[in-house]
Scaffold this active site. Structure first.
Site, PDB file in Angstrom:
ATOM      1  N   GLU A   1       0.825  -1.212   0.000  1.00  0.00           N
ATOM      2  CA  GLU A   1       0.000   0.000   0.000  1.00  0.00           C
ATOM      3  C   GLU A   1       0.859   1.262   0.000  1.00  0.00           C
ATOM      4  OE1 GLU A   1      -0.553  -2.538   2.082  1.00  0.00           O
ATOM      5  OE2 GLU A   1      -2.657  -3.132   1.967  1.00  0.00           O
TER       6      GLU A   1
ATOM      7  N   PHE B   1     -11.565  -6.694  13.930  1.00  0.00           N
ATOM      8  CA  PHE B   1     -10.506  -7.199  13.054  1.00  0.00           C
ATOM      9  C   PHE B   1     -10.200  -6.170  11.955  1.00  0.00           C
ATOM     10  CE2 PHE B   1      -9.276  -9.601   9.179  1.00  0.00           C
ATOM     11  CZ  PHE B   1      -8.034 -10.018   9.631  1.00  0.00           C
ATOM     12  N   GLN B   2      -8.932  -5.903  11.767  1.00  0.00           N
ATOM     13  CA  GLN B   2      -8.454  -4.929  10.770  1.00  0.00           C
ATOM     14  C   GLN B   2      -9.096  -3.551  10.943  1.00  0.00           C
ATOM     15  OE1 GLN B   2      -8.436  -6.701   6.771  1.00  0.00           O
ATOM     16  NE2 GLN B   2      -6.366  -7.445   7.185  1.00  0.00           N
TER      17      GLN B   2
ATOM     18  N   LYS C   1     -17.516  -0.134   5.665  1.00  0.00           N
ATOM     19  CA  LYS C   1     -18.019  -1.072   4.668  1.00  0.00           C
ATOM     20  C   LYS C   1     -19.528  -0.947   4.497  1.00  0.00           C
ATOM     21  CE  LYS C   1     -17.581  -5.903   3.279  1.00  0.00           C
ATOM     22  NZ  LYS C   1     -16.993  -7.216   3.627  1.00  0.00           N
TER      23      LYS C   1
ATOM     24  N   MET D   1      24.677   8.430   1.761  1.00  0.00           N
ATOM     25  CA  MET D   1      24.615   9.782   2.307  1.00  0.00           C
ATOM     26  C   MET D   1      24.984   9.786   3.788  1.00  0.00           C
ATOM     27  SD  MET D   1      24.313  12.894   1.664  1.00  0.00           S
ATOM     28  CE  MET D   1      23.327  13.502   0.298  1.00  0.00           C
TER      29      MET D   1
END
Lengths: 578, 161
Positions: free
Chosen positions: A50, A112-113, A162, A469
């Site tokens: 993602e 959940f999630q 949802k 760097m």
């Protein structure tokens, strides 16, 4: 007719002209992906992470000016977007990021999630929404697209429970938008603009300093006209690169920590500094007390909060750079003293940006100069670190929106997914990610995305086996104590290693095999005379990504450099020049 | 210097978090914050007291203005404004001390909200400095608890909104 929340979302995306979405599905957003399945006009690009989806949308947005759109699921899908959001927010990139959320009745129950992504993303977005009520869905989308790509652009996140996506309602996507707390100022104050013209007229040593705002506002053409009319020399921040032709004799290049000698000297000597669309960031100013010590400062920016934050400003103007410059152009006259122009040109000739041309080792400057010659009209994405500074210094940019780089946040792993987004937004252009062997491994999984989308992105890995760097800072400021910066190190190495030696294991990722494992092409270049043939070979691809593993000199440094906390006229030119 | 800033904001969830987050995230000094709905139920007023030099205060106002949910930012410090704070003070008060405390309360025009066997609760309304003074005077009676509302303020004369 009643439609579902998902259908309204797709309707909104179509009305906003969205042709491409970068996403990753999951439980909470199945309804949206299901609706997308039967929508032929929107291309869904499945990334492999993602974070990369957001960077890809960001690269798409920076290179096209359009709003980038992402769609990810709730919980981990949403939290993985945070680095991408912060990157875009810092550099003012228009994004609309859609995250799934659990059912409204479950919010707050540690379902959940579930993640409070609106809470998490609040400081790294321009604005964000949780849609509580199905009836607000259309308005929120309309507002989100407007906010994202107006004023100082930025990312807007919409969290979609949802059950809101599933809920049926009778509504249409609104045509207009009005937000009483948000009215960006576009038109500059005309008295202030007249004051700018007067200040320029009397200045002996005026200097333009352009930033990302010139790119974002589409102000590059009018800015070029102003320079041609006034003959005022130009310096730029990293984000301003591309807005003014690199090869122009009045272009002194990038200013700041890794800025050119001429740009840094010019700031310290000028008597009028005209900053346009720049934040006067600490990497630009060096030690603030001694920044532009002889100069009055004019500051044009769309963000009132950016003005006079870091430096005292004599003439502030809030507004859109393009509109302000268009109003300023006819008021300008009288080119500045020839003496000043001679002085800056002299600085430019005295210490140009060069590189060590060694037949034995590959110098990064030589590689990027070759890329610049071979692909003069490319879109360059970069990772972060030495590769980024070398890409800024050695490639010759001629058009706006051609350097795609994480300037403010400095996000390693940004460049490759951003290049994928830029390639999808610019199918006919050559897109090249200039990378380091460290940062490319932060989103290497996107090779799969690039292969599946048949994108001919070239990834030029400047491979020195170091996090270069940080290693450079350790060399210069920490007595070569290379703590956790060697990417070849093994347990049997000496505990205190101060650089490459006989003990080196030369463990390195085989980027050629890795590219091939993903179905891309891989090339390796170890000698200077192999650069051009490899670039030729890579340029032939029209359908698959090419990794070129450039094995560069291990301890090559980025020069020039102004040490942190030093004044800009204390430019270190590097051992290569001594 | 201390500044009183009055904000008109959208009256919906998360707005207070945006304001509080701005102050904590950018390291600004927030001394008090009050919030309540206005005559328009879609708009809330937040009154905040913050400290900092002129540059910081200017930044605070600009950053607040940047928030989409903030409709208006008014700095009441340099304007003619009225401001009030309310404090509830619970003090130890033995029966023989009540008379004295009533006198002090009278001077500060405080209300006695509750009298118990060994303590009493006062309501003091006024400017913050008046409340500070009252608390200082009441200190010898041993203050058990103080609840201060934070400042609310309003421009005099013309109305904004």
């Amino acid at each position: 007719m009643k439609i579902s929340g998902s259908q309204l979302v797709i309707e909104a995306l179509k009305k906003e002209g969205v042709e491409i979405i970068f996403g990753y599905p999951g439980g909470s957003v199945i309804p949206l992906f299901d609706t997308l399945y039967s929508e032929p006009s929107i291309h869904v690009v499945l990334t492999r992470h993602e974070q990369a989806a957001v960077h890809a949308a960001d690269g798409y947005a920076r290179s096209t000016g359009k709003t980038g759109v992402c769609l990810v699921t709730s919980g981990p899908g949403a939290t993985n977007t945070v680095t991408g959001l912060a990157t875009a927010n810092f550099d003012g990139v228009p994004l609309v990021v859609l995250t799934g959320q659990v059912f409204r009745s479950m919010i707050g129950n540690d379902a959940f999630q579930e993640a409070d992504i609106v809470g998490i993303s609040r400081p790294v977005t321009k604005h964000n929404y949780l849609v509580y009520d199905r009836k607000d869905l259309g308005r929120i989308f309309k507002e989100a697209f407007y906010i994202a790509n107006s004023g100082r652009p930025g990312p807007v996140l919409i969290d979609l429970p949802k059950d809101v996506l599933l809920e049926q309602a009778e509504d249409e996507y609104p045509e207009s938008v009005h937000i009483r707390g948000y009215n960006p100022t576009l038109v500059g104050h005309s008295r202030q603009i007249k004051r700018i013209a007067a200040a320029i007229k009397t200045a002996k040593k005026p200097l333009f300093f352009i930033g990302g705002g010139v790119n974002a506002a589409g102000a590059a053409p009018v800015f070029t006209k102003i320079v041609e009319k006034t003959n005022i020399p130009v310096i730029m921040s990293l984000m301003g690169i591309g807005s003014f032709y690199s090869g122009h004799p009045l272009n002194l290049g990038m200013v700041g920590m890794h800025g050119t000698y001429a740009a840094n000297m010019a700031v310290q000597d000028c008597d009028l500094l005209i900053g346009i669309g720049t934040r006067f960031d600490d990497r630009v100013t060096g030690k603030l007390d001694t920044f532009a010590p002889h100069s009055k400062i004019i500051h044009i920016d769309i963000d009132p909060a950016a003005i006079a934050r870091n430096v005292p400003v004599e003439i502030p103007v809030v507004g859109d750079a393009k509109q302000i410059l268009e109003e300023l152009l006819p008021l300008l006259e009288a080119p500045p003293a020839k003496e000043w122009i001679a002085t800056v040109k002299n600085w430019k000739e005295e210490h140009p940006v060069t590189f060590k041309d060694d037949s034995e080792f590959l110098s990064p400057g030589k590689v990027i100069t070759a890329i610049s010659e071979q692909f003069p009209d490319a879109i360059i994405a970069t990772e972060v670190g030495q590769n980024q500074m070398w890409a800024a210094l050695y490639y010759s940019y001629s058009r706006p929106r051609t350097l795609i780089t994480s300037g403010g946040l400095g996000t390693m792993g940004y460049g490759f997914p951003a290049a994928i987004g830029a390639q999808l937004g610019n199918p006919g252009k050559k897109v090249i990610d200039i990378a380091g062997d460290g940062s490319i491994q932060m989103n290497i999984q996107e090779l799969a995305t690039a292969v599946q989308e048949e994108l001919p992105v070239i990834v030029a890995i400047l491979n020195n086996g170091y996090l270069g760097m940080v290693r450079q800072w350790q060399e210069l400021f920490n007595d070569k104590r290379y703590s956790s910066t060697c990417l070849m190190r093994k347990p049997s190495c000496p505990h205190h290693c101060t650089g490459p030696g006989k003990w080196c294991h030369h463990y390195t990722v085989d980027f050629v095999k890795l590219a091939e494992a993903y179905g891309a092409a891989g090339l390796r270049v170890t000698k200077p005379d192999e650069i051009e043939p490899a670039l030729n070979e890579a340029g032939k691809s029209t359908k698959y990504p090419v990794f070129i593993d450039f094995i560069i000199e291990r301890e090559a440094n980025v020069w020039p450099m102004v040490a942190p906390g030093a004044s800009l006229n204390q430019v270190l030119l590097g051992k290569e020049k001594e | 210097m201390q500044h009183i800033i009055s904000l008109l904001v959208e009256n919906h969830q998360g707005v207070l978090a945006r304001i509080a987050g701005l102050f904590s995230g950018r390291g600004y000094n927030l001394e008090s914050l009050t919030v309540g709905v206005t005559m328009d139920p879609t708009v809330s007023r937040i009154t905040l007291v913050c400290g900092g030099d002129d540059v910081i205060i200017e930044q605070i106002k600009k950053q607040l203005n940047k928030l989409i949910d903030v409709i208006k930012v008014i700095d009441l410090t340099s304007q003619l404004a009225v401001d009030r704070e309310l404090a509830l003070v619970k003090i130890n008060a033995k029966p023989n001390q009540r008379g004295e405390i009533f006198q002090v309360a009278d001077v500060f025009r405080a209300k006695i909200l509750d009298v118990g066997m060994n303590n009493m609760v006062l309501e003091i309304t006024g400017t913050s400095s008046k409340i500070n003074d009252a608390l200082a005077i009441l200190q010898p009676y041993s203050i058990q608890e103080v609840a201060r509302s934070g400042l609310v303020a309003m421009e005099r004369g013309k109305k904004f909104k």
